[in-house]
Design a protein around this motif. Structure first.
Motif, PDB file in Angstrom:
ATOM      1  N   TYR A  93      59.793  -0.377 -54.895  1.00 26.90           N
ATOM      2  CA  TYR A  93      58.563  -1.111 -54.577  1.00 26.90           C
ATOM      3  C   TYR A  93      58.610  -1.671 -53.162  1.00 26.90           C
ATOM      4  O   TYR A  93      59.668  -2.054 -52.657  1.00 26.90           O
ATOM      5  N   THR A  94      57.444  -1.718 -52.534  1.00 21.62           N
ATOM      6  CA  THR A  94      57.198  -2.695 -51.464  1.00 21.62           C
ATOM      7  C   THR A  94      56.500  -3.835 -52.222  1.00 21.62           C
ATOM      8  O   THR A  94      57.134  -4.643 -52.840  1.00 21.62           O
ATOM      9  N   LEU A  95      55.164  -3.855 -52.172  1.00 25.78           N
ATOM     10  CA  LEU A  95      54.414  -4.616 -53.167  1.00 25.78           C
ATOM     11  C   LEU A  95      53.853  -3.663 -54.204  1.00 25.78           C
ATOM     12  O   LEU A  95      53.528  -4.052 -55.320  1.00 25.78           O
ATOM     13  N   GLU A  96      53.731  -2.408 -53.809  1.00 23.47           N
ATOM     14  CA  GLU A  96      53.269  -1.358 -54.703  1.00 23.47           C
ATOM     15  C   GLU A  96      54.427  -0.409 -54.991  1.00 23.47           C
ATOM     16  O   GLU A  96      55.306  -0.207 -54.134  1.00 23.47           O
ATOM     17  N   PRO A  97      54.462   0.221 -56.142  1.00 21.74           N
ATOM     18  CA  PRO A  97      55.486   1.238 -56.405  1.00 21.74           C
ATOM     19  C   PRO A  97      55.193   2.487 -55.571  1.00 21.74           C
ATOM     20  O   PRO A  97      54.041   2.907 -55.471  1.00 21.74           O
ATOM     21  N   PHE A  98      56.238   3.061 -54.962  1.00 16.53           N
ATOM     22  CA  PHE A  98      55.985   4.251 -54.139  1.00 16.53           C
ATOM     23  C   PHE A  98      56.918   5.415 -54.463  1.00 16.53           C
ATOM     24  O   PHE A  98      56.628   6.553 -54.122  1.00 16.53           O
ATOM     25  N   ILE A  99      58.032   5.135 -55.141  1.00 18.24           N
ATOM     26  CA  ILE A  99      58.928   6.215 -55.570  1.00 18.24           C
ATOM     27  C   ILE A  99      59.487   5.853 -56.937  1.00 18.24           C
ATOM     28  O   ILE A  99      59.856   4.698 -57.185  1.00 18.24           O
ATOM     29  N   GLN A 100      59.563   6.851 -57.801  1.00 15.29           N
ATOM     30  CA  GLN A 100      60.169   6.650 -59.114  1.00 15.29           C
ATOM     31  C   GLN A 100      61.128   7.792 -59.412  1.00 15.29           C
ATOM     32  O   GLN A 100      60.806   8.964 -59.175  1.00 15.29           O
ATOM     33  N   ALA A 101      62.321   7.417 -59.921  1.00 13.79           N
ATOM     34  CA  ALA A 101      63.346   8.408 -60.269  1.00 13.79           C
ATOM     35  C   ALA A 101      63.550   8.409 -61.776  1.00 13.79           C
ATOM     36  O   ALA A 101      63.720   7.344 -62.377  1.00 13.79           O
ATOM     37  N   ILE A 102      63.534   9.609 -62.379  1.00 14.59           N
ATOM     38  CA  ILE A 102      63.704   9.747 -63.830  1.00 14.59           C
ATOM     39  C   ILE A 102      64.834  10.730 -64.106  1.00 14.59           C
ATOM     40  O   ILE A 102      64.768  11.892 -63.666  1.00 14.59           O
ATOM     41  N   PRO A 103      65.900  10.289 -64.779  1.00 11.54           N
ATOM     42  CA  PRO A 103      67.007  11.213 -65.073  1.00 11.54           C
ATOM     43  C   PRO A 103      66.549  12.360 -65.980  1.00 11.54           C
ATOM     44  O   PRO A 103      65.813  12.159 -66.940  1.00 11.54           O
ATOM     45  N   ARG A 104      66.981  13.574 -65.616  1.00 13.25           N
ATOM     46  CA  ARG A 104      66.787  14.756 -66.444  1.00 13.25           C
ATOM     47  C   ARG A 104      68.141  15.462 -66.562  1.00 13.25           C
ATOM     48  O   ARG A 104      69.083  15.158 -65.830  1.00 13.25           O
ATOM     49  N   LYS A 105      68.212  16.394 -67.467  1.00  9.70           N
ATOM     50  CA  LYS A 105      69.447  17.156 -67.609  1.00  9.70           C
ATOM     51  C   LYS A 105      69.697  17.977 -66.346  1.00  9.70           C
ATOM     52  O   LYS A 105      68.866  18.800 -65.946  1.00  9.70           O
ATOM     53  N   ASN A 106      70.799  17.721 -65.682  1.00 14.67           N
ATOM     54  CA  ASN A 106      71.250  18.461 -64.495  1.00 14.67           C
ATOM     55  C   ASN A 106      70.379  18.239 -63.262  1.00 14.67           C
ATOM     56  O   ASN A 106      70.496  18.989 -62.280  1.00 14.67           O
ATOM     57  N   LYS A 107      69.504  17.228 -63.279  1.00 15.19           N
ATOM     58  CA  LYS A 107      68.687  16.962 -62.084  1.00 15.19           C
ATOM     59  C   LYS A 107      68.100  15.553 -62.169  1.00 15.19           C
ATOM     60  O   LYS A 107      68.161  14.893 -63.209  1.00 15.19           O
ATOM     61  N   LEU A 108      67.521  15.136 -61.072  1.00 13.15           N
ATOM     62  CA  LEU A 108      66.824  13.850 -60.997  1.00 13.15           C
ATOM     63  C   LEU A 108      65.366  14.141 -60.640  1.00 13.15           C
ATOM     64  O   LEU A 108      65.080  14.676 -59.558  1.00 13.15           O
TER      65      LEU A 108
ATOM     66  N   SER B 148      62.490  -3.084 -52.890  1.00 10.22           N
ATOM     67  CA  SER B 148      63.334  -3.446 -54.022  1.00 10.22           C
ATOM     68  C   SER B 148      63.235  -2.376 -55.091  1.00 10.22           C
ATOM     69  O   SER B 148      62.273  -1.603 -55.133  1.00 10.22           O
ATOM     70  N   VAL B 149      64.259  -2.330 -55.946  1.00  6.44           N
ATOM     71  CA  VAL B 149      64.273  -1.361 -57.031  1.00  6.44           C
ATOM     72  C   VAL B 149      64.166  -2.107 -58.363  1.00  6.44           C
ATOM     73  O   VAL B 149      64.829  -3.127 -58.566  1.00  6.44           O
ATOM     74  N   ILE B 150      63.308  -1.632 -59.244  1.00  8.80           N
ATOM     75  CA  ILE B 150      63.124  -2.206 -60.572  1.00  8.80           C
ATOM     76  C   ILE B 150      63.670  -1.208 -61.588  1.00  8.80           C
ATOM     77  O   ILE B 150      63.245  -0.045 -61.624  1.00  8.80           O
ATOM     78  N   ILE B 151      64.590  -1.693 -62.403  1.00  6.15           N
ATOM     79  CA  ILE B 151      65.275  -0.823 -63.366  1.00  6.15           C
ATOM     80  C   ILE B 151      64.711  -1.057 -64.757  1.00  6.15           C
ATOM     81  O   ILE B 151      64.514  -2.204 -65.174  1.00  6.15           O
ATOM     82  N   ASN B 152      64.412   0.013 -65.471  1.00  2.00           N
ATOM     83  CA  ASN B 152      64.224  -0.103 -66.910  1.00  2.00           C
ATOM     84  C   ASN B 152      64.985   1.030 -67.577  1.00  2.00           C
ATOM     85  O   ASN B 152      65.649   1.822 -66.900  1.00  2.00           O
ATOM     86  N   LYS B 153      64.932   1.113 -68.866  1.00  2.00           N
ATOM     87  CA  LYS B 153      65.815   2.032 -69.579  1.00  2.00           C
ATOM     88  C   LYS B 153      65.375   3.486 -69.495  1.00  2.00           C
ATOM     89  O   LYS B 153      66.108   4.377 -69.946  1.00  2.00           O
ATOM     90  N   LYS B 154      64.203   3.745 -68.890  1.00  2.00           N
ATOM     91  CA  LYS B 154      63.722   5.124 -68.791  1.00  2.00           C
ATOM     92  C   LYS B 154      63.649   5.634 -67.367  1.00  2.00           C
ATOM     93  O   LYS B 154      63.712   6.844 -67.126  1.00  2.00           O
ATOM     94  N   ASN B 155      63.504   4.717 -66.395  1.00  2.00           N
ATOM     95  CA  ASN B 155      63.368   5.156 -65.010  1.00  2.00           C
ATOM     96  C   ASN B 155      63.770   4.049 -64.051  1.00  2.00           C
ATOM     97  O   ASN B 155      64.060   2.919 -64.464  1.00  2.00           O
TER      98      ASN B 155
END
Length: 698
Positions: free
Chosen positions: A621-636, A610-617
């Motif tokens: 998750y499975t039960l643990e977080p394993f990948i996080q995406a953070i928007p940057r200028k011209n890249k992720l 599942s994906v958990i959304i907040n205003k910064k990233n």
């Protein structure tokens, strides 16, 4: 609403009846109140210059039961003054009669009675001008009828104040003066219009200072005042009065605290409500409740919770096992009541077994006692337990309680066995507020209970810094250091009824004297009975033995780690409810397109991701977080929960080791860092995505 100045005697004259609503508190004026009133009346009656004396307001509303011959009025405010004046008049008539007077100030005694106390042509209760509430009603009737209250067992303020007035009216002169003073008493008569004026709002306004009014008074009045008189009586007799009886003599003190806990639960407040906020908050709750339920159902719900409160806080529980669990928790903490009441509700609804109820109560006690022994903060437990109450789920109450306790922050954590054991052995226990309680429970860890209430705490090795030479020899050359170290620790403390006999005697004498350790039936004293010497080794050995018992009495918190992770993930999902990718700052095209491709690849790994959304990233998750995406200028920016050392040489070209980084802007996941700039980057990233996912499952 109409208001006017009027002489009190004028207000009381003529066929009429004043009804004290059933929900009003009983007559509560004491002798000091009566003494002041009588002094004012005598002063006014004895002065030619005083034309009137103001004694307050009387707020009335027409009763719906009013008949054509005898109008009836409900007394919204002023019942204490009106009742006291009526009692004074009955004493005046009785004293005058005992002095063989037929008149007072040229007015026949029967005339005074008919003017101010009785309705000459009324039937039944209609014969009396003033009808008090249940406890006082018959006493006042008997006084008006000239009966002697000494014969009916009366012990109320009605009788006490009547006796005071009767004694104070010593002779004919003061009788005449008091009667003249009564004629000069003035009140503001406030008459409310039924159907348009709000009697409760007027009542609150007149009593805004809160003097002599408890939260119980205000709440009872609010619940019942708006009801028609017959309905008031029915609700009071069938629901409110039985609840008052449950509280018994503690009603005045404890109902306010019950209301505080009850409203904290109903409004799901994460902090224990302050006393001043209880009544306003109660009004908010009951107004909302009455939109869904009848007043009878709402009051029945309140009464149910009052039963839970009394069962726990006032030791009224009938079930012996529950009663024992409650008795073990109460001395440790008063503010656990909201949690216990919530558990009790679920227990009554068969959503919580008795065994689980008892285990939950024991856990609360263990949490408080362990924190106290470990010298951890216990000052804010009221707020802690208020917040804990709302974490308890209907579907699994005990497990949800354990999860909530396990997820407390570091400063509020549940102490583990190692912390608890070390504190029991090495901390000075004597000055702890829990010392007596701990010793009593350690002694009575058996079906064969010993009443230790009259025992005192005894230091086996004495406190006297000038130890007897036998003690110094026994302890060795460093006796002074051993005494300072072990004096107040658990290993050297016990309970006894022979404290004065023991004093600073040598250990051998403490064992051998009559009632000494050798004769003691206490389990706590078994170690001293079995030892010939009492030294550092003996005290350590005893404290270790008692600590093992304490671990069973106040058990540790055990929760499966997977259950905790599931709870944490569920919390994050709730926090993210309503948010979409458009709410994430900086996630604009074409970066948004890159994220959508990343999301598709990650979610395709497993339906459980599942994906958990907040205003910064955005975090996967499975039960643990394993990948996080953070928007940057011209890249992720992408962070994967991997150790850089686990990567092969090809992957290391695209990734950075963050183990030495102080922080990553807008990120809260630790691991390796890489940049996703275009679709072709998935050619090397796909392998790392799967590796991170598989590590999270491992």
């Amino acid at each position: 609403m109409q208001a006017r100045d009027v002489f009190l005697t004028q207000l009381m004259q003529g066929p009429k009846q004043f009804l004290i609503p059933i929900f009003q508190r009983t007559y509560s004026w004491t002798q000091s109140n009566c003494d002041q009133l009588l002094s004012d009346i005598v002063h006014a009656g004895g002065s030619h210059y005083i034309q009137s004396h103001f004694v307050g307001s009387i707020v009335l509303i027409p009763s719906q039961q009013t008949t054509a011959s005898i109008p009836q009025w409900q007394v919204i405010d002023g019942q204490q003054r009106l009742t006291t004046i009526s009692i004074l008049m009955t004493a005046l008539l009785c004293k005058a009669k005992s002095l063989k007077h037929d008149v007072i100030a040229a007015t026949p005694l029967e005339g005074i009675r008919d003017y101010f106390l009785a309705n000459a042509y009324g039937g039944g209760d209609g014969r009396y001008k003033l009808v008090l509430t249940k406890g006082d009603k018959q006493n006042l009737f008997d006084l008006v009828d000239g009966k002697n209250l000494n014969n009916n067992g009366a012990t109320s303020n009605v009788k006490n104040n009547y006796d005071y007035f009767f004694e104070a009216l010593a002779d004919s002169e003061i009788i005449d003066t008091v009667y003249q003073g009564l004629q000069k008493l003035k009140v503001v008569e406030v008459v409310l219009k039924a159907g348009s004026d709000d009697p409760q709002a007027i009542f609150e306004s007149l009593n805004s200072t809160g003097v002599d009014l408890s939260q119980a008074d205000l709440i009872r009045n609010y619940v019942l005042m708006r009801q028609e008189h017959t309905q008031q009586s029915l609700l009071y007799e069938e629901q409110w009065y039985p609840m008052e009886k449950n509280f018994g003599r503690a009603y005045g003190d404890k109902f306010d605290r019950f209301a505080q806990d009850f409203i904290t639960i109903q409004l799901q407040s994460n902090t224990l409500l302050k006393s001043r906020d209880v009544y306003p908050s109660f009004k908010v709750w009951i107004q909302a409740a009455l939109e869904q339920q009848s007043i009878e159902d709402v009051l029945a719900y309140l009464c149910r919770y009052a039963h839970y409160y009394c069962a726990f806080s006032l030791s009224q529980e009938k079930d012996n096992e529950l009663k024992k669990a409650f008795a073990d928790l109460r001395p440790l903490v008063e503010v656990a009541t909201p949690v216990v009441m919530r558990f009790y509700e679920l227990y009554e609804e068969a959503k919580l077994s008795k065994d689980d109820f008892i285990e939950g109560v024991k856990l609360l006690g263990s949490y408080v006692l362990r924190r106290s022994i470990c010298d951890m903060q216990t000052r804010s437990l009221g707020n802690t337990f208020a917040a804990l109450t709302h974490k308890i789920r209907d579907d699994d109450p005990l497990l949800s309680l354990k999860v909530a306790l396990a997820r407390f922050s570091k400063n509020s954590r549940f102490p583990n066995d190692t912390e608890f054991t070390q504190a029991l052995i090495h901390r000075d226990l004597y000055d702890s507020r829990s010392c007596r309680f701990v010793l009593d429970r350690l002694e009575n860890d058996s079906k064969e209970q010993i009443d230790t209430s009259k025992f005192t705490i005894e230091h086996v090795m004495p406190q006297n810094p000038e130890l007897h030479k036998d003690w110094r020899t026994m302890l060795g050359t460093n006796w002074h250091e051993i005494q300072q170290t072990w004096l107040h620790r658990l290993g050297n403390l016990t309970l006894t009824g022979y404290n004065s006999e023991y004093q600073d005697k040598p250990f051998a004498r403490k064992k051998a004297i009559k009632g000494g350790f050798d004769d003691s039936p206490l389990r706590l004293n078994r170690d001293m009975r079995d030892c010939s010497e009492w030294n550092e080794s003996s005290m350590l050995k005893r404290s270790q033995r008692l600590a093992k018992i304490a671990l069973k009495l106040w058990p540790k918190l055990e929760v499966d780690s997977q259950v905790l992770r599931e709870a944490e993930l569920e919390d994050k999902r709730r926090q993210a409810e309503g948010l979409t990718v458009d709410d994430v700052g900086g996630l604009r095209a074409p970066i948004k397109k890159l994220y959508q491709q990343l999301e598709e690849r990650v979610l395709n790994l497993d339906q459980g991701v599942s994906v958990i959304i907040n205003k910064k990233n955005l975090t996967f998750y499975t039960l643990e977080p394993f990948i996080q995406a953070i928007p940057r200028k011209n890249k992720l920016a992408v962070i994967l929960a991997l150790d850089f050392d686990e990567l092969d040489e090809d992957a290391r070209v695209y990734c950075s080791d963050t183990s030495d980084w102080s922080f990553i802007a807008n990120a809260d996941l630790k691991g390796i860092y890489c940049d996703l700039r275009e679709t072709t980057d998935f050619d090397w990233l796909a392998r790392l995505i799967r590796q991170s996912y598989e590590d999270a499952l491992a």
